[in-house]
Design an enzyme around this catalytic site. Structure first.
Site, short mmCIF file in Angstrom:
data_model
loop_
_atom_site.label_atom_id
_atom_site.label_comp_id
_atom_site.label_asym_id
_atom_site.label_seq_id
_atom_site.Cartn_x
_atom_site.Cartn_y
_atom_site.Cartn_z
N CYS A 265 0.84 -1.21 0.00
CA CYS A 265 0.00 0.00 0.00
C CYS A 265 0.87 1.25 0.00
CB CYS A 265 -0.92 0.00 1.21
SG CYS A 265 -0.05 -0.14 2.77
N HIS B 2 -1.79 1.45 7.45
CA HIS B 2 -2.17 1.36 6.03
C HIS B 2 -2.03 2.74 5.38
CE1 HIS B 2 -4.05 -0.06 2.47
NE2 HIS B 2 -5.17 0.61 2.63
N ASN C 185 -8.10 4.13 -2.04
CA ASN C 185 -7.48 2.91 -1.52
C ASN C 185 -6.85 2.11 -2.66
OD1 ASN C 185 -6.75 1.01 0.36
ND2 ASN C 185 -8.81 0.72 1.18
#
Lengths: 105, 246
Positions: free
Chosen positions: B26, B164, B202
């Site tokens: 990520c 994240h 995302n």
């Protein structure tokens, strides 16, 4: 199977139906019945968690079935986060260098 | 700070939603998204940079095992830029790969990178005048997230335990219809008060969330959004014309 299912709790049957929908939607298969049962249990837990999250949320968020509904919280974090950090650790310290990486010959 | 800002509305900035799969990258995808957006805003050039290069050429060389956004920017600086996604495509396997940075032409580069102040007003101002930035949040609530604005408390989403990285692309406020629709007409706190939110991109594919995006409450440090606000800089300081967010 159908005879066995008649004796089950209707809520469980409904849960299994939802789980089957989940499996179909996200193309999930499990290696054996034991694994299937384990994933069903995790799925049920996550749906309950989603209800709790929605009740606790102070915004407009909706929680429910997602592509990650058959994963435990730990699995989800390990698979989709940037890495596992122990609370209190500074991020840079948490980096593991190399040792666990699988390298094909 | 304008009342709302959505960089997705600027032609060319809205790039496809990335899919990290089972690769813990990520941090690389957020950094790549940051550079791509800034190149589009600053130079009007739509580029897709190589995430795989960030993984293979990372100083630890084990990109799928996790990392940090600043590692990605350091790699870009060390390599004097990044190849294109087309030339050096994402593989996403846990297997280590040799760094092939020298084999391909660079399509984007950065001057340096900075961390912004841990303040949502400052973040909004920078976002509106420069472009999308990366943030690192606690992803606990995202596993079951479907849509809407998440407003958490430190008890429901620990702002210190961030794990994240994603791309912050805008901000705005809800309208009352959304609130009614989301909670079935039974708003618990302020039925007509709009909720300020951040829009985040995302890297879990377009099937997840609001077509790959999600929204977090703005103004309460929900899920630790202010902890690591990082961005690359793609031009020299003082040598830029102002940009305005759509």
């Amino acid at each position: 199977d159908s005879l066995w299912e008649k004796d089950l709790d209707p809520d469980l049957l409904k849960l299994k139906q939802v789980f089957e929908l989940f499996r179909a939607q996200y193309d999930r298969s499990y290696s054996n019945p034991k694994e299937y049962a384990r994933r069903l249990e995790i799925f049920a837990h996550n749906l309950a968690q989603a209800r709790k999250m929605e009740a606790e949320d102070l915004g407009t968020a909706e929680f429910g079935m997602t592509p990650f509904s058959d994963l435990t919280e730990e699995e989800f974090e390990q698979l989709h986060g940037h890495q596992k950090i122990t609370p209190g650790e500074t991020p840079g310290v948490g980096i593991k260098v190399g040792s666990e990486v699988m390298v094909e010959s | 700070v304008p009342p709302s800002c959505d960089w997705r509305k600027l032609k060319g900035v809205k790039s496809p939603i990335k899919q990290q799969g089972n690769c813990n990258c990520c941090w690389a995808m957020a950094a790549a998204g940051n550079i791509e957006a800034l190149w589009c805003i600053r130079y009007n050039r739509s580029v897709q940079v190589s995430v795989q290069e960030l993984l293979d050429c990372n100083r630890c060389g084990d990109g799928c095992k996790g990392g940090f956004v600043w590692d990605a920017f350091i790699t870009v600086l060390n390599n004097s830029g990044l190849a294109s996604e087309k030339d050096y495509p994402f593989r996403g396997s846990l297997k280590r790969h040799k760094c092939l940075a020298n084999n391909y032409k660079k399509v984007a580069w950065i001057q340096d990178f900075i961390m912004l102040q841990n303040n949502e007003q400052t973040i909004a101002q920078y976002l509106a005048t420069h472009g999308p930035i990366t943030v690192t949040i606690n992803m606990k609530l995202l596993q079951q997230y479907k849509k809407g604005v998440i407003k958490a408390t430190p008890a429901t989403c620990d702002p210190y335990l961030v794990n994240h990285s994603v791309l912050l692309v805008g901000f705005g406020k809800t309208n009352s219809t959304e609130r009614r629709r989301a909670k079935g007409g039974h708003s618990r706190l302020h039925p007509h008060r709009p909720i300020p939110y951040w829009i985040l991109k995302n890297s879990w594919g377009a099937e997840w969330g609001e077509e790959g995006y999600f929204r977090l409450h703005r103004g309460s440090n929900t899920c630790g959004i202010t902890k690591f606000p990082l961005t690359a800089r793609v031009d020299l300081q003082g040598k830029k014309a102002p940009v305005s967010c759509p």
